[in-house]
Enzyme design. Structure first.
Site, PDB file in Angstrom:
ATOM      1  CB  CYS A  82      30.451  33.991   5.635  1.00 22.91           C
ATOM      2  SG  CYS A  82      29.144  34.520   4.424  1.00 22.91           S
ATOM      3  CG  HIS A 176      32.527  37.939   7.510  1.00 26.13           C
ATOM      4  ND1 HIS A 176      33.281  36.736   6.963  1.00 26.13           N
ATOM      5  CD2 HIS A 176      31.494  37.728   7.566  1.00 26.13           C
ATOM      6  CE1 HIS A 176      32.847  36.345   6.026  1.00 26.13           C
ATOM      7  NE2 HIS A 176      31.568  37.147   5.808  1.00 26.13           N
ATOM      8  CD  GLU A 178      35.741  36.347  10.121  1.00 21.52           C
ATOM      9  OE1 GLU A 178      34.851  35.408  11.166  1.00 21.52           O
ATOM     10  OE2 GLU A 178      34.649  35.652   8.949  1.00 21.52           O
TER      11      GLU A 178
HETATM   12  N1  GLN Z   1      28.634  34.810  -0.728  1.00 20.25           N
HETATM   13  C1  GLN Z   1      30.409  34.184  -0.526  1.00 20.25           C
HETATM   14  C2  GLN Z   1      29.170  32.589  -0.935  1.00 20.25           C
HETATM   15  O1  GLN Z   1      28.376  32.261  -1.631  1.00 20.25           O
HETATM   16  C3  GLN Z   1      29.779  34.273   0.805  1.00 20.25           C
HETATM   17  C4  GLN Z   1      30.040  35.624   1.714  1.00 20.25           C
HETATM   18  C5  GLN Z   1      31.781  35.428   2.239  1.00 20.25           C
HETATM   19  O2  GLN Z   1      32.074  34.874   3.249  1.00 20.25           O
HETATM   20  N2  GLN Z   1      31.262  36.934   3.004  1.00 20.25           N
HETATM   21  O3  GLN Z   1      31.165  31.954  -1.592  1.00 20.25           O
END
Ligand code: GLN
Length: 195
Positions: A82, A176, A178
């Protein structure tokens, strides 16, 4: 015992520690990485989700940016999830904001918050290359990979958006792993240590 570092500047750090320990079945030790010198001691590294603008800022002030780049170039396995995926990308598409300076480690172009803001968090059953049954993935304000370079293997998609990809020692996910009890993604990552 192999030490696996989890970059612990911001984000879902403890969840990754627990997920690594579950997947590692006593064969690895998860350590929190906050200071210069620690990355070198780790056999592999996790860049967790969170807020990429914050993590980016903290990376710079902690002086870890160069050590992280060196680890990626040296072939250490890196799992970027992410916000971590945002960080290791080459370019953030359609963005003129300089809040996040991607590290340019992986040959991918990404869009932040590609599925919309917080409300657009969702779960999806993914067909992940290498897994024999679907993986239930949790997406939270997720980025998506819009373009991949030639050396990048696409592992999963949601519609047209690439949400999992691998380039050598780099494994990048928009979701995610995790946050679920399914350890298969962390197991793939730990397997990369054997390569
Ligand atoms: N939208 C977030 C970003 O650009 C990432 C979101 C996340 O890690 N769950 O940092």
């Amino acid at each position: 015992m192999a030490k696996i570092g989890v970059l612990a500047l911001q984000g879902d750090v403890s969840e990754h520690v627990l997920a690594l320990e579950r997947a590692g079945e006593g064969k690895i030790q998860a350590v929190l990485v906050r200071k210069s010198g620690q990355i070198e001691e780790c056999a592999a590294l996790v860049l967790p989700g969170g807020e990429s603008t914050t993590i980016c800022r903290q990376l710079e002030s902690s002086g870890l940016t160069e050590e992280l780049k060196a680890a990626a170039l040296s072939g250490k396995p890196i799992l970027a999830t992410c916000a971590g995926l945002v960080l290791i990308s080459q370019e953030i598409m359609g963005s003129s904001e300089a809040l996040v300076k991607p590290l340019g480690l992986m040959d991918i172009k990404i869009s932040r918050n590609a599925f919309g803001p917080q409300k657009e968090s969702f779960e999806a059953d993914l067909q992940v290359k290498g897994l024999d049954r679907p993986y239930r993935a949790v997406f939270i304000r997720a980025p998506a990979i819009g373009e991949v370079g030639r050396g990048v293997e696409v592992l999963a998609r949601v519609g047209d958006a690439v949400v999992a990809a691998r380039q050598g020692n780099l494994l990048a996910l928009a979701f995610h792993p995790e946050l679920t009890m399914d350890s298969r993604i962390h197991q793939i990552f730990l397997k990369m240590l054997e390569a």
